[in-house]
Write an enzyme that holds these catalytic residues in place. Structure first.
Site, PDB file in Angstrom:
ATOM      1  N   CYS A  26      49.758  -9.717  38.666  1.00  0.00           N
ATOM      2  CA  CYS A  26      49.735  -8.837  37.492  1.00  0.00           C
ATOM      3  C   CYS A  26      48.324  -8.371  37.148  1.00  0.00           C
ATOM      4  O   CYS A  26      48.153  -7.480  36.315  1.00  0.00           O
ATOM      5  CB  CYS A  26      50.372  -9.530  36.299  1.00  0.00           C
ATOM      6  SG  CYS A  26      52.132  -9.775  36.533  1.00  0.00           S
ATOM      7  N   SER A  61      58.891  -7.424  29.246  1.00  0.00           N
ATOM      8  CA  SER A  61      58.451  -6.128  29.775  1.00  0.00           C
ATOM      9  C   SER A  61      59.486  -5.705  30.812  1.00  0.00           C
ATOM     10  O   SER A  61      60.171  -6.551  31.390  1.00  0.00           O
ATOM     11  CB  SER A  61      57.066  -6.243  30.414  1.00  0.00           C
ATOM     12  OG  SER A  61      57.090  -7.169  31.469  1.00  0.00           O
ATOM     13  N   ILE A  88      60.921  -3.439  34.314  1.00  0.00           N
ATOM     14  CA  ILE A  88      60.534  -3.031  35.668  1.00  0.00           C
ATOM     15  C   ILE A  88      60.124  -1.562  35.545  1.00  0.00           C
ATOM     16  O   ILE A  88      60.816  -0.778  34.876  1.00  0.00           O
ATOM     17  CB  ILE A  88      61.730  -3.276  36.614  1.00  0.00           C
ATOM     18  CG1 ILE A  88      61.811  -4.785  36.879  1.00  0.00           C
ATOM     19  CG2 ILE A  88      61.627  -2.455  37.885  1.00  0.00           C
ATOM     20  CD1 ILE A  88      63.131  -5.249  37.387  1.00  0.00           C
ATOM     21  N   LYS A 148      55.341  -4.215  27.081  1.00  0.00           N
ATOM     22  CA  LYS A 148      56.717  -4.324  26.593  1.00  0.00           C
ATOM     23  C   LYS A 148      57.385  -2.953  26.450  1.00  0.00           C
ATOM     24  O   LYS A 148      58.553  -2.786  26.812  1.00  0.00           O
ATOM     25  CB  LYS A 148      56.713  -5.063  25.238  1.00  0.00           C
ATOM     26  CG  LYS A 148      58.002  -4.996  24.466  1.00  0.00           C
ATOM     27  CD  LYS A 148      59.088  -5.799  25.156  1.00  0.00           C
ATOM     28  CE  LYS A 148      60.481  -5.453  24.715  1.00  0.00           C
ATOM     29  NZ  LYS A 148      61.071  -4.264  25.332  1.00  0.00           N
ATOM     30  N   HIS A 192      55.415  -1.929  32.602  1.00  0.00           N
ATOM     31  CA  HIS A 192      54.519  -2.821  33.350  1.00  0.00           C
ATOM     32  C   HIS A 192      54.654  -2.575  34.861  1.00  0.00           C
ATOM     33  O   HIS A 192      55.236  -3.381  35.583  1.00  0.00           O
ATOM     34  CB  HIS A 192      54.861  -4.279  32.980  1.00  0.00           C
ATOM     35  CG  HIS A 192      53.992  -5.307  33.628  1.00  0.00           C
ATOM     36  ND1 HIS A 192      52.730  -5.051  34.120  1.00  0.00           N
ATOM     37  CD2 HIS A 192      54.216  -6.634  33.858  1.00  0.00           C
ATOM     38  CE1 HIS A 192      52.220  -6.162  34.626  1.00  0.00           C
ATOM     39  NE2 HIS A 192      53.094  -7.136  34.490  1.00  0.00           N
TER      40      HIS A 192
HETATM   41  N1  COA Z   1      63.190  -3.842  27.184  1.00  0.00           N
HETATM   42  C1  COA Z   1      64.114  -3.007  26.657  1.00  0.00           C
HETATM   43  N2  COA Z   1      65.140  -2.474  27.360  1.00  0.00           N
HETATM   44  C2  COA Z   1      65.216  -2.786  28.656  1.00  0.00           C
HETATM   45  C3  COA Z   1      64.277  -3.641  29.274  1.00  0.00           C
HETATM   46  C4  COA Z   1      63.246  -4.157  28.489  1.00  0.00           C
HETATM   47  N3  COA Z   1      62.335  -4.963  29.015  1.00  0.00           N
HETATM   48  N4  COA Z   1      64.596  -3.770  30.585  1.00  0.00           N
HETATM   49  C5  COA Z   1      65.689  -3.010  30.784  1.00  0.00           C
HETATM   50  N5  COA Z   1      66.069  -2.429  29.635  1.00  0.00           N
HETATM   51  C6  COA Z   1      67.219  -1.583  29.411  1.00  0.00           C
HETATM   52  C7  COA Z   1      67.371  -0.522  30.480  1.00  0.00           C
HETATM   53  O1  COA Z   1      66.754   0.690  30.084  1.00  0.00           O
HETATM   54  C8  COA Z   1      68.865  -0.380  30.566  1.00  0.00           C
HETATM   55  O2  COA Z   1      69.310   0.420  29.473  1.00  0.00           O
HETATM   56  P1  COA Z   1      70.543   1.460  29.652  1.00  0.00           P
HETATM   57  O3  COA Z   1      71.734   0.610  30.030  1.00  0.00           O
HETATM   58  O4  COA Z   1      70.647   2.105  28.309  1.00  0.00           O
HETATM   59  O5  COA Z   1      70.128   2.382  30.762  1.00  0.00           O
HETATM   60  C9  COA Z   1      69.381  -1.778  30.314  1.00  0.00           C
HETATM   61  O6  COA Z   1      68.363  -2.438  29.551  1.00  0.00           O
HETATM   62  C10 COA Z   1      69.661  -2.581  31.587  1.00  0.00           C
HETATM   63  O7  COA Z   1      68.544  -2.415  32.464  1.00  0.00           O
HETATM   64  P2  COA Z   1      68.382  -3.230  33.797  1.00  0.00           P
HETATM   65  O8  COA Z   1      67.177  -2.714  34.508  1.00  0.00           O
HETATM   66  O9  COA Z   1      69.692  -3.227  34.545  1.00  0.00           O
HETATM   67  O10 COA Z   1      68.098  -4.705  33.265  1.00  0.00           O
HETATM   68  P3  COA Z   1      68.067  -6.060  34.057  1.00  0.00           P
HETATM   69  O11 COA Z   1      68.880  -7.033  33.266  1.00  0.00           O
HETATM   70  O12 COA Z   1      68.363  -5.912  35.527  1.00  0.00           O
HETATM   71  O13 COA Z   1      66.519  -6.471  33.958  1.00  0.00           O
HETATM   72  C11 COA Z   1      64.844  -7.812  32.925  1.00  0.00           C
HETATM   73  C12 COA Z   1      65.951  -6.791  32.712  1.00  0.00           C
HETATM   74  C13 COA Z   1      64.181  -8.088  31.575  1.00  0.00           C
HETATM   75  C14 COA Z   1      65.418  -9.118  33.505  1.00  0.00           C
HETATM   76  C15 COA Z   1      63.814  -7.235  33.934  1.00  0.00           C
HETATM   77  O14 COA Z   1      63.318  -6.016  33.451  1.00  0.00           O
HETATM   78  C16 COA Z   1      62.659  -8.195  34.179  1.00  0.00           C
HETATM   79  O15 COA Z   1      62.751  -9.109  34.985  1.00  0.00           O
HETATM   80  N6  COA Z   1      61.527  -7.989  33.486  1.00  0.00           N
HETATM   81  C17 COA Z   1      60.347  -8.822  33.687  1.00  0.00           C
HETATM   82  C18 COA Z   1      59.533  -8.313  34.840  1.00  0.00           C
HETATM   83  C19 COA Z   1      58.437  -9.267  35.148  1.00  0.00           C
HETATM   84  O16 COA Z   1      58.618 -10.463  35.293  1.00  0.00           O
HETATM   85  N7  COA Z   1      57.221  -8.743  35.274  1.00  0.00           N
HETATM   86  C20 COA Z   1      56.058  -9.548  35.541  1.00  0.00           C
HETATM   87  C21 COA Z   1      55.683 -10.288  34.339  1.00  0.00           C
HETATM   88  S1  COA Z   1      54.345 -11.396  34.556  1.00  0.00           S
END
Ligand code: COA
Length: 375
Positions: A86, A211, A213, A334, A338
């Site tokens: 990161c 945060s 993807i 957030k 990211h």
């Molecule tokens: N905040 C708000 N809304 C979010 C979001 C977030 N972080 N991530 C996704 N959404 C929304 C999408 O826009 C989508 O909305 P829609 O249905 O209206 O289109 C819905 O939620 C589902 O999105 P999706 O991408 O299928 O979610 P997911 O469940 O597969 O993934 C997380 C969500 C949080 C698990 C994933 O984004 C994640 O792992 N984030 C962390 C990434 C990370 O670890 N980065 C490094 C950090 S050190």
């Protein structure tokens, strides 16, 4: 006091729109940040002596982005890809800055890019997880980053009598400023109630604590101080940068309410700038809020709050634009998004815009001291 030719300044910035960018290739996404940066610095490709590209990358179409993006953008000088999970973008900034400080470049470009939606979410979450300890933690326990930060959140909430609602306050602030940032992935407000109702990703962290993807790119043009002064009336000097490396093996860490490496890096950076600490020296801060708990820990690791009191800054709205310590007025990881390799550069773009007074309405900080810090 350093002379101008011993200093480095930012003289141009560029930023792509962050989000799900299936409309562009990786090279086109890179150009979306490079082109405005060149225009802002009022230079052309051949003026750049060296460039670096922060990229984590294992999920995307190009595995040699420094080569392919450079070729697409018409850059002919030497380049390097930097990877530090990161911190890949911040590493890119360091390498480009060092190329100037070492005398090998007069003008350099640091950029960062990530195209995460090239792979399915499950693959991305797995690959990020492998940036932790592979053998003991990923392979044996399936640890992912939401899981790692959930351990920190559990410990912090318990140790300091805080609630999940308090963490949600960080998401509310992030989405407020993201709603004012045209480059942000999520440009809409949220509430504590909405955050509390969102699905658990890794208890106690929910979707709205996380945060997303993201696909995105950001670029800064750097110049040696004496040259920078001739290029622009508003050079933004990088006074210092601190780096520190901790163990990737969470089982070897001594504490779970802060990041020891962040404190060491901040200390090095403050000392490099001739400061003894955060004091009242800064107009704004950018912190790595990959999860809401990470923002709270960053307050404490940077020294804008005492241990266990970071949550009180949020409760008292002290990290909003009009508070004592404005933090992440661009929406943070957030809400802005990211794109891992681009995040550190995006923070540098934001601080530059803020210090120049060029941030969008409603999120421009009151600049009095002319200094910003990123962690
Ligand atoms: N905040 C708000 N809304 C979010 C979001 C977030 N972080 N991530 C996704 N959404 C929304 C999408 O826009 C989508 O909305 P829609 O249905 O209206 O289109 C819905 O939620 C589902 O999105 P999706 O991408 O299928 O979610 P997911 O469940 O597969 O993934 C997380 C969500 C949080 C698990 C994933 O984004 C994640 O792992 N984030 C962390 C990434 C990370 O670890 N980065 C490094 C950090 S050190």
């Amino acid at each position: 006091m350093k002379s101008d030719d011993e200093r480095v300044a930012i003289v141009g910035v560029g930023h792509s729109r962050f989000g799900k960018r299936l409309d562009v290739s990786m090279n086109e996404l890179g150009w979306e940040a490079i082109r405005p940066a060149l225009q802002d610095a009022d230079i052309v490709q051949k003026d750049i002596d060296f460039y670096s590209v922060g990229n984590f990358g294992y999920w995307s179409e190009e595995i040699l982005p420094a080569v392919t993006i450079g070729e697409y953008a018409g850059l002919t000088c030497g380049s390097l890809k930097t990877e530090a999970a990161c911190a890949s973008g911040s590493a890119s900034l360091k390498i480009a800055m060092d190329s100037i400080l070492s005398g090998t470049a007069r003008i350099a470009m640091a950029m960062g890019i990530e195209k995460m939606y090239n792979s399915p979410n499950g693959t991305i979450i797995e690959l990020i997880g492998r940036a932790g300890n592979y053998f003991w933690e990923f392979e044996n326990f399936g640890m992912t980053f939401p899981g790692y930060y959930a351990l920190y959140a559990t410990k912090y909430l318990d140790a300091y009598n805080a609630r999940e609602e308090d963490l949600c306050e960080a998401a509310v602030k992030a989405h407020h400023y993201g709603s004012l940032n045209p480059y942000a992935q999520f440009q809409k407000e949220t509430t504590v109630e909405e955050c509390m109702k969102s699905k658990y990703v890794s208890r106690p962290l929910k979707l709205m604590d996380s945060s997303p993807i993201t696909d995105g790119a950001a670029a800064v043009i750097l110049a040696r101080g004496d040259i920078a002064k001739k290029m622009t009336d508003t050079p933004i000097y990088i006074e210092s940068q601190g780096t520190a490396t901790g163990t990737a093996y969470i089982g070897r860490r001594d504490e779970y309410t802060g990041l020891e490496a962040s404190r060491r890096a901040a200390d090095i950076a403050f000392r490099g700038a001739g400061l003894s600490g955060v004091g009242s020296n800064f107009d704004l801060f950018e912190v790595h809020d990959c999860f809401t708990i990470a923002e709270v820990m960053a307050y404490e690791d940077l020294g804008i709050a005492k241990k266990g009191e970071g949550i009180n800054l949020l409760r008292g709205k002290q990290t909003y634009r009009d508070g004592k310590y404005p933090v992440n007025l661009d929406g943070g990881l957030k809400s802005k998004g990211h794109p891992i390799g681009a995040t550190g550069i995006s923070q540098a773009v934001e601080i530059t815009k803020q210090l120049r007074g060029e941030a969008e309405k409603g999120r421009q900080a009151d600049i009095k001291k002319g200094r910003g810090a990123a962690a």
